[in-house]
Structures are given as structure tokens and as C-alpha cells.
Write an enzyme that holds these catalytic residues in place. Structure first.
Site, PDB file in Angstrom:
ATOM      1  N   PHE A 173     -37.255  37.761 -53.095  1.00  0.00           N
ATOM      2  CA  PHE A 173     -37.737  37.659 -51.718  1.00  0.00           C
ATOM      3  C   PHE A 173     -37.249  36.411 -50.995  1.00  0.00           C
ATOM      4  O   PHE A 173     -37.312  36.328 -49.781  1.00  0.00           O
ATOM      5  CB  PHE A 173     -39.269  37.723 -51.684  1.00  0.00           C
ATOM      6  CG  PHE A 173     -39.956  36.423 -52.026  1.00  0.00           C
ATOM      7  CD1 PHE A 173     -40.199  35.478 -51.041  1.00  0.00           C
ATOM      8  CD2 PHE A 173     -40.347  36.139 -53.318  1.00  0.00           C
ATOM      9  CE1 PHE A 173     -40.825  34.276 -51.349  1.00  0.00           C
ATOM     10  CE2 PHE A 173     -40.973  34.947 -53.637  1.00  0.00           C
ATOM     11  CZ  PHE A 173     -41.208  34.011 -52.650  1.00  0.00           C
ATOM     12  N   LYS A 174     -36.733  35.443 -51.744  1.00  0.00           N
ATOM     13  CA  LYS A 174     -36.357  34.185 -51.112  1.00  0.00           C
ATOM     14  C   LYS A 174     -35.129  34.297 -50.205  1.00  0.00           C
ATOM     15  O   LYS A 174     -34.819  33.356 -49.468  1.00  0.00           O
ATOM     16  CB  LYS A 174     -36.159  33.123 -52.170  1.00  0.00           C
ATOM     17  CG  LYS A 174     -37.469  32.815 -52.881  1.00  0.00           C
ATOM     18  CD  LYS A 174     -37.333  31.709 -53.875  1.00  0.00           C
ATOM     19  CE  LYS A 174     -38.663  31.353 -54.488  1.00  0.00           C
ATOM     20  NZ  LYS A 174     -39.115  32.356 -55.490  1.00  0.00           N
ATOM     21  N   ASP A 175     -34.441  35.427 -50.239  1.00  0.00           N
ATOM     22  CA  ASP A 175     -33.270  35.594 -49.368  1.00  0.00           C
ATOM     23  C   ASP A 175     -33.604  35.387 -47.895  1.00  0.00           C
ATOM     24  O   ASP A 175     -32.829  34.772 -47.170  1.00  0.00           O
ATOM     25  CB  ASP A 175     -32.674  37.008 -49.536  1.00  0.00           C
ATOM     26  CG  ASP A 175     -31.799  37.103 -50.787  1.00  0.00           C
ATOM     27  OD1 ASP A 175     -31.160  36.091 -51.150  1.00  0.00           O
ATOM     28  OD2 ASP A 175     -31.754  38.190 -51.390  1.00  0.00           O
TER      29      ASP A 175
END
Ligand SMILES: *Cc1c(COP(=O)(O)O)cnc(C)c1O
Length: 433
Positions: A106-108
Site C-alpha cells: 500500500f505504500k506506493d
């Protein structure tokens, strides 16, 4: 929009300054001075809005006029170039899949948003070169490396604990080259994080390098994560059930962004945090005492955090009052065995493949919902299970197809520089000046 330091010993700053600084000079995290709820019409109409429009509406007050509307819309549109599906798992449980971006965690979104903001601020090359210094327990490094690759005026230095990230995670942060360098630290994540913090406080870089952080302490990494919660609401609004979000947590940036979405008016009934053995926050909710502990290695390694950096923001959002917080947040922690069992159960009973982090989110959600059918629970599936193949049950691992963006890096050669002390980091950062 201005931002203040939660340590209250530093002057207020603009959005740009908060992004470029990362941490305030008094070591506090930045927090927005004002939070204005979105109009009711926005929520009434949300199912007719596309993701970039929702994201733009949610973020614009936090950026203010520092990035013009057209540029900010363009940034958000580029950041949102993949899907955020909500998959039904049980009757009243869904998974919000946040792993369809380039590095499959999810850090994208946060990394891409922050990179584009820094790129915008550096558009005329009038700013000095900025060095993004980041400690990773696994997924941040890859997302930051991919998000910042080729951004003009920005160097990226990633510190990761040697032997403590998965092979795929390691490839994602050590094979890109260009403006990305990976430092392999002889130690655990907390050692990496401590070195980064020491560097930010070290005056010797002054006039040589502008250091900033791309951990979720940086507002440009942290705030865009609130988009997910709006997207899930949009997908589930028609069911008319109250929503509970279960967020597998480490540094508590993601869940804190969800709470910010709630402050903007998003109807969220309750938040649940699931952790592994690094259970500082669930213990705090239970006992009222906040005991930071050294981090312990687990199979959900992106959450191996003993001292969650964003928890102070969560407290600020709840008037620094534990009773207010307890009404909005429940916490549960799980062993590696329980995590693996949950992955098995999801796979066998519900035909759903969850990674260890998502499995913990599912367990925590089940613990909170019990048999309640009035509520609809959403657990955040924060990474693609392929990223954790070696710790996935073999029967499941064997059936996970290899996604193209992972296949593409597997055969690339790792390039890292080994360090074991802050002095070595410092020598590295000062060398080419
Ligand atoms: C980073 C990460 C988490 C923890 O998120 P926080 O915002 O640090 O709480 C959970 N799952 C995965 C897969 C991650 O990469």
C-alpha cells in the site's frame, strides 16, 4: 494550510516546508493546524466520482495554494493509476486490496504522491538537491525507490536491516540504480530508524545536504493514505451498513490516515488495529500504559515496530484522551502461528489468499465483530502475498501466480553498501560533497 509540530517547540510551517523538512526542528511530527470536514454533498454523491477526483477533494485543503489546482489534479491522477478493489470475503467482511501498485504494497500511493510533490517544488531547480533518507522494515524501501526513481533534484538513500526483509522486498530496493542507493545495515529495523533519526538531528549536514524523510512521519507520505478509506466507502455505500475498518499496523500511519478521513466526515463506525508480537498499542488500549519495546522479528515484518511513530498523531486526533480513543479504536495482537492459521482458514473456507499482514487484519476484525451482523467490516490487505512467499503456508504459496512487476525484478542484480554504524552512514552522506 499551516502545520505545527506536535512537540510545540518549533514554528509553524507551510505544506512545502513540512514536506521538505519531514520532521520539525524540535523532533516533533507535523500536524495540520486546521481540519475542515468535506461538504455532505461530497458523500451523498461519492459513487459518481472517480478515484482521482475523490483523492483531489480529500487532499486539497492540506496542500492549500502551494500547488496550483491543475498541477495537484495531475499529480493525484498519476498517483492513482491503478485499482483499489474491495473483495467480498464473507457476508459482512470485505478485503480492501491496496497492493495493485508498482511495488505491490500500500505504500506506493504515499511514496508516489510525496515524490511528485518534491518534484513539483523542485520544478525550476531553484531548490537545492534534496536527499530522502528512509529506514525500511520491508515495503517502504521498495515503494520509495520506485516512487522516486528518476525524480530530478532528489537523491534517495534507503537503510534496511540485513537479512530481515524478504528476497522480493530486497530486490525492489536494491536493483533500481540511478538516484537510488540501498544501505544494508547490520542490525534490526529499529537500528536503521535510529540512524535516520540521528542523521536528521546532526548539524554537520547543514549547507551540504538537505535531508528529508519518506517514512510516514512525512505528511506527504502519510496523508494520501486517507484516500483508501474513501474508496472503500464508495464501494460499500450501497449496503447501507456501518463500516468498521481493520488496519494491520506497524508505524500507525495508515490507520491514522483513516482517522483523518473520518475527521473529514467519512462515516466510519469504528477502527480496529491488528498487530503481531509488536503490540505496544493494543497493550496501551488494554492497560493505559504506553510501553515502547524493542521490535521483535515476525512473519509480518512490515509491522515489526516497537515504537510506532504516528501514534502521537492518533492521540492528537483524539484530544490526547484515552477514553475518547478507546471509543474509536480497538486493538488485538497475534502470534505468527495464529497468523498462518488465519491465512489457511481464509484460503480454505473463503477462497481468499491473504498475506500475513492482511491475515492479521482479518483476525482483528473477526475479534471485534464477533457475531455482529449490523456492521460491515473491511480489513486492509496491505501487500500482495507474493511478497511473503517464504513465510506463506506452502499449500497456498504454490498456488500464487507470479505478477509481472515482480517477475521483472527477480533476475536483476542486488546492489547495496553494507554499513554497521552511524559513523559509516555519515561518512557516506558527506563523501561526495
Ligand atoms: C507498512 C506496512 C504495514 C504497516 O503500516 P503502518 O502505516 O506503518 O502502520 C502493514 N502492512 C504492510 C504490508 C506494510 O508494508
Amino acid at each position: 494550510m499551516t502545520y505545527y509540530s506536535l512537540n510545540k517547540q518549533a514554528p509553524d510551517v507551510s505544506f512545502q516546508e513540512a514536506v521538505v523538512r519531514g520532521l520539525a526542528p524540535d523532533k516533533g511530527l507535523y500536524f495540520p493546524r486546521e481540519i475542515h470536514p468535506l461538504p455532505q454533498s461530497f458523500f451523498d454523491n461519492i459513487e459518481n466520482l472517480d478515484n482521482p477526483t475523490i483523492a483531489y477533494e480529500a487532499i486539497k485543503q492540506f496542500v492549500g495554494d502551494e500547488i496550483p489546482e491543475q498541477d495537484l489534479k495531475q499529480i493525484v491522477k498519476e498517483v492513482m493509476s491503478f485499482d483499489f478493489p474491495v473483495e467480498k470475503v464473507e457476508n459482512n467482511i470485505s478485503a480492501l486490496e491496496l497492493y495493485h501498485g508498482p511495488t505491490m504494497a500500500f505504500k506506493d500511493v504515499g511514496a508516489r504522491f510525496m515524490a511528485r510533490c518534491l518534484g513539483y517544488f523542485n520544478r525550476d531547480n531553484v531548490e537545492k538537491q534534496v536527499t530522502v533518507l528512509v529506514a525500511t522494515s520491508g515495503d517502504t524501501g521498495g515503494a520509495v525507490a520506485s516512487g522516486f526513481l528518476g525524480v530530478d533534484g532528489v537523491d534517495v538513500v534507503i537503510l534496511y536491516p540485513s537479512g530481515k526483509v524478504s528476497d522480493i522486498q530486497e530486490k525492489q530496493l536494491t536493483t533500481l540504480g540511478q538516484n537510488i542507493v540501498a544501505l544494508e545495515v547490520d542490525g534490526v529495523f529499529d537500528d536503521c530508524q535510529a540512524m535516520v533519526k540521528t542523521a536528521f538531528l546532526d548539524a554537520d549536514y547543514k549547507n551540504k545536504r538537505t535531508l528529508t524523510s519518506a517514512n510516514s512521519i512525512n505528511i506527504a507520505r502519510w496523508l494520501p493514505q486517507m484516500f483508501y478509506f474513501f474508496f472503500a466507502y464508495k464501494a460499500l455505500k450501497a449496503s447501507e451498513k456501518k463500516l468498521v475498518f481493520s488496519v494491520p499496523s506497524g508505524n500507525y500511519g495508515n490507520i491514522c490516515a483513516g482517522m483523518m478521513a473520518q475527521k473529514l466526515g467519512l462515516p466510519v463506525h469504528h477502527f480496529v488495529t491488528g498487530t503481531n508480537a509488536n503490540n505496544t498499542v493494543p497493550e496501551y488500549l488494554k492497560t493505559g500504559s504506553y510501553d515502547v519495546k524493542p521490535s521483535v522479528a515476525t512473519i509480518s515484518n512490515a509491522m515489526d515496530v516497537g515504537a510506532p511513530s504516528n501514534f502521537i498523531r492518533i492521540q492528537e486526533l483524539h484530544d490526547n484522551n484515552i477514553d475518547t480513543l478507546r471509543k474509536n479504536l480497538s486493538g488485538y495482537s497475534y502470534t505468527d502461528d495464529e497468523t498462518t492459521e488465519a491465512a489457511h482458514a481464509l484460503y480454505n473456507n473463503h477462497n481468499y489468499t491473504a498475506d500475513p499482514h492482511g491475515a492479521i487484519g482479518y483476525l482483528a476484525l473477526k475479534a471485534y465483530l464477533k457475531d455482529n451482523t449490523e456492521l460491515h467490516g473491511v480489513f486492509l490487505e496491505t501487500a500482495h502475498p507474493i511478497k511473503f512467499l517464504p513465510v506463506m503456508p506452502k499449500t497456498i504459496a504454490d498456488n500464487i501466480p507470479m505478477p509481472a512487476q515482480i517477475e521483472a525484478i527477480l533476475h536483476k542484480e542486488k546492489q547495496s553498501i553494507k554499513i554497521s554504524s552511524y559513523e559509516e552512514l555519515k561518512r557516506f552522506l558527506l563523501q561526495d560533497d
